[in-house]
Design an enzyme around this catalytic site. Sequence first.
Site, PDB file in Angstrom:
ATOM      1  N   ALA A   1       0.801  -1.234   0.000  1.00 52.22           N
ATOM      2  CA  ALA A   1       0.000   0.000   0.000  1.00 52.22           C
ATOM      3  C   ALA A   1       0.831   1.280   0.000  1.00 52.22           C
ATOM      4  CB  ALA A   1      -1.005   0.024   1.161  1.00 52.22           C
ATOM      5  N   ALA A   2       2.133   1.172  -0.279  1.00 49.73           N
ATOM      6  CA  ALA A   2       2.959   2.391  -0.379  1.00 49.73           C
ATOM      7  C   ALA A   2       2.422   3.273  -1.510  1.00 49.73           C
ATOM      8  CB  ALA A   2       4.412   2.021  -0.636  1.00 49.73           C
ATOM      9  N   GLY A   3       2.049   2.638  -2.612  1.00 44.40           N
ATOM     10  CA  GLY A   3       1.499   3.393  -3.742  1.00 44.40           C
ATOM     11  C   GLY A   3       0.189   4.077  -3.366  1.00 44.40           C
ATOM     12  N   ASP A   4      -0.618   3.398  -2.557  1.00 45.53           N
ATOM     13  CA  ASP A   4      -1.898   3.985  -2.129  1.00 45.53           C
ATOM     14  C   ASP A   4      -1.648   5.206  -1.247  1.00 45.53           C
ATOM     15  OD1 ASP A   4      -3.120   1.869  -3.439  1.00 45.53           O
ATOM     16  OD2 ASP A   4      -3.134   0.626  -1.637  1.00 45.53           O
TER      17      ASP A   4
HETATM   18  O1  RIB Z   1      -2.156  -1.677  -2.763  1.00 48.59           O
HETATM   19  C1  RIB Z   1      -2.257  -2.646  -1.765  1.00 48.59           C
HETATM   20  C2  RIB Z   1      -3.604  -3.296  -1.806  1.00 48.59           C
HETATM   21  O2  RIB Z   1      -3.731  -4.023  -3.016  1.00 48.59           O
HETATM   22  C3  RIB Z   1      -3.858  -4.301  -0.716  1.00 48.59           C
HETATM   23  O3  RIB Z   1      -4.397  -3.714   0.437  1.00 48.59           O
HETATM   24  C4  RIB Z   1      -4.759  -5.312  -1.383  1.00 48.59           C
HETATM   25  O4  RIB Z   1      -6.015  -5.400  -0.829  1.00 48.59           O
HETATM   26  C5  RIB Z   1      -4.779  -4.948  -2.865  1.00 48.59           C
HETATM   27  O5  RIB Z   1      -5.938  -4.287  -3.207  1.00 48.59           O
END
Ligand code: RIB
Length: 308
Positions: free
Chosen positions: A251-254
């Site tokens: 989830a670094a990108g998120d």
């Molecule tokens: O970007 C990370 C996410 O990718 C995870 O939380 C997983 O659920 C997928 O959607």
Amino acid sequence: MPHIVVVGSLNMDLVVQVPTIPAPGETVLGNNFATIPGGKGANQAVAAARLGARVTLIGRVGADAFGEQLLANAKKEGIDVTHVGCDPAATSGVAMIAVDAQGQNSIAVASGANYCLTAVHVQEAWAALANVDLLVMPLETPLETIETAVSLANQAGVKVILNPAPAQKLSSSILAGVDVLVPNEPETAQLTGIEIDSAASSRQAAQALLKQGVGNVVLTLGSRGALVLNGETNQFTQVDPYPVKVVDTTAAGDAYVAGLAVALSEGKELIEAANFANAVGALAVTKQGAQVGMPTREEVENLLTQGV
Ligand code: RIB
């Protein structure tokens, strides 16, 4: 306080820590196991909320225990989940994640209810919303739904950030409606067909994305920071990273996308916003888990001002 709308996925992450990511056919004995709220859409929503934005999430869960937990967690983070529907016929999204000793991961997603999010759901939700500053979307819901959301935002004069993850072929109408595209290197390679193996090829691929119709490109480079291509000036800027000890890159990108969204919606220029997002992404990898690992605004401000 800026109002950010995220159209995107909610998944329960089933996370196993492993010494090495298993190769095809290989079984690896892991250590800890944890269920952690995830899904790119919900992760971006939680990160933006922790950074101080007012966040509305439009999505879909199944009528099961994971769905209840995902909704409860998003609510606890202060996110408006009025427009996260519950689908009685689908299971909630699930992601199987292996995280190795270096913090790298591999992820397999069963989309479930996320793929039941239709264009009509988005139209209904959008009609009920007011004062939206920015629309943010990853690609874990149907493309038709994404296309509708882009079109609604464009009609309302709301800026759109698209995180093309996981990468897939995008129509010219989606691309033309995107103000800032935020891919990583593998996604950029997939979207352009250009192999990225040097700084020159990164620039060439970013230019190719601009030619496909998006307004600006922010290419995330992991531990090397980000490459910004401003669509108005056609100028490249390399934005340096914040070096940190990597625990888990999930989830670094998120986190990065949320940081960029919050900074832009607060009126920061693209380069300054990319620098802010670098700090958010850097802090996210110092902790384990997707949503639980997202930094607070205070942590980000400390890193920006003191480098800690
Ligand atoms: O970007 C990370 C996410 O990718 C995870 O939380 C997983 O659920 C997928 O959607």
